[in-house]
Design a protein around this motif. Sequence first.
Motif, PDB file in Angstrom:
ATOM      1  N   VAL A 122       0.846  -1.189   0.000  1.00 45.73           N
ATOM      2  CA  VAL A 122       0.000   0.000   0.000  1.00 45.73           C
ATOM      3  C   VAL A 122       0.882   1.239   0.000  1.00 45.73           C
ATOM      4  N   SER A 123       0.469   2.247  -0.756  1.00 49.86           N
ATOM      5  CA  SER A 123       1.210   3.511  -0.842  1.00 49.86           C
ATOM      6  C   SER A 123       0.297   4.679  -0.508  1.00 49.86           C
ATOM      7  N   ARG A 124       0.850   5.669   0.194  1.00 48.66           N
ATOM      8  CA  ARG A 124       0.119   6.919   0.434  1.00 48.66           C
ATOM      9  C   ARG A 124       0.249   7.797  -0.800  1.00 48.66           C
ATOM     10  N   LEU A 125      -0.877   8.248  -1.329  1.00 49.96           N
ATOM     11  CA  LEU A 125      -0.862   9.123  -2.500  1.00 49.96           C
ATOM     12  C   LEU A 125      -0.891  10.591  -2.114  1.00 49.96           C
ATOM     13  N   ALA A 128      -5.455  12.307   1.638  1.00 46.59           N
ATOM     14  CA  ALA A 128      -6.763  11.663   1.779  1.00 46.59           C
ATOM     15  C   ALA A 128      -6.899  10.344   1.034  1.00 46.59           C
ATOM     16  N   HIS A 129      -5.833   9.878   0.362  1.00 44.20           N
ATOM     17  CA  HIS A 129      -5.972   8.687  -0.466  1.00 44.20           C
ATOM     18  C   HIS A 129      -4.745   7.785  -0.383  1.00 44.20           C
ATOM     19  N   TYR A 130      -5.022   6.493  -0.444  1.00 46.61           N
ATOM     20  CA  TYR A 130      -3.985   5.470  -0.488  1.00 46.61           C
ATOM     21  C   TYR A 130      -4.231   4.578  -1.701  1.00 46.61           C
ATOM     22  N   LEU A 131      -3.147   3.986  -2.199  1.00 45.47           N
ATOM     23  CA  LEU A 131      -3.249   3.054  -3.317  1.00 45.47           C
ATOM     24  C   LEU A 131      -2.882   1.653  -2.863  1.00 45.47           C
ATOM     25  N   GLU A 132      -3.740   0.691  -3.188  1.00 49.37           N
ATOM     26  CA  GLU A 132      -3.441  -0.718  -2.964  1.00 49.37           C
ATOM     27  C   GLU A 132      -2.867  -1.268  -4.265  1.00 49.37           C
TER      28      GLU A 132
END
Length: 347
Positions: A122-125, A128-132
Amino acid sequence: MASMPSKLASCAQVLFGLGLVILAPARGDNGFVGSQVCAGCHVEIAAQHAGSGHSKALARAGAHPAAADLARRGAVEIGPNSAIRFYRAGEGLRVWMMAGQEQTDLALDWAFGAGAQGVTFVSRLDEAHYLELGYSDFGASGLARTPGHAAGPKSLDEAIGLIYPVDGPKGIRSCFACHSTGGVDFSADGETSVGEIGVGCEACHGPGEQHLRDPARIGAGKVTAAGQLVLCGGCHRRPAEASAVDWQDPWNVRHAPVYLARSRCFQEGGLGCTGCHSPHAAQAKAEKNHYRSVCLQCHAEAHAADAAFADCVDCHMPRVKPHERLRFTNHWIGIYAEQAPLQPVRR
């Protein structure tokens, strides 16, 4: 569904009504002391738990044991004119992905999963949003699409993964809550902080501060069989937004407490999660014939003299394969027709 003792009814209502709650305490002065403090007295149990999947449920991406192996693999083809490569950046881990004429490169912040089944990054974008990430590591069997992501992605945006908000019904906060202990916080720019990485002692036993101050008077929070289905079901659950169980959907089998609640072994025999599984042990299945010995405590005459029946679960809790790299045990204990592992013909 068959009737059940009244003391279990409220548990079943929670499970089948899907009022399953993420058991994540509030951050701040919440009484959590950390597993290392618990280990000061509970030395043997703490040593067992340190080697368990629960304790390794979450890690910084660069610190996960899978990171070094992934970085050594180099570029891996994931489709026509498409590839993915993991590589080290200092102590961290990054991923580069190409699809057609497009490519991207981003830092991986967190790794979810101990690795026994798989590891998803998982990455913090932004705030308010994260990417799996759209590809997960399944150890010796290699990389494959992350469960829940579209197969055969047609663009780089689709291949790289799914974007989740921090909060809301499908927010990433609930993922961190189940894979950590002691509460979850997000800073103004979206950085995650957790009380303790991994599922520690207090995730199940509750905050330990008062127990630490007066262990003779305040116990460590032992849980009944019915309570275990609610407690374990807080994370090993179906999605909260689902309104009814589709018993023909093989993906639902992974929600073990929901399925165990359908079994007479739970409804009439009071079998809970820890009847078979120690939450402290390194592996779910212990010594050979462990499950058989549990079953024979009640079913003493069932195949007792037949050594050919090595383990009761082989027939009464069949394995289901909802994904090319994953298998889950069906916890709806019963008698199954051959090649029909989703619902028993008799409970």
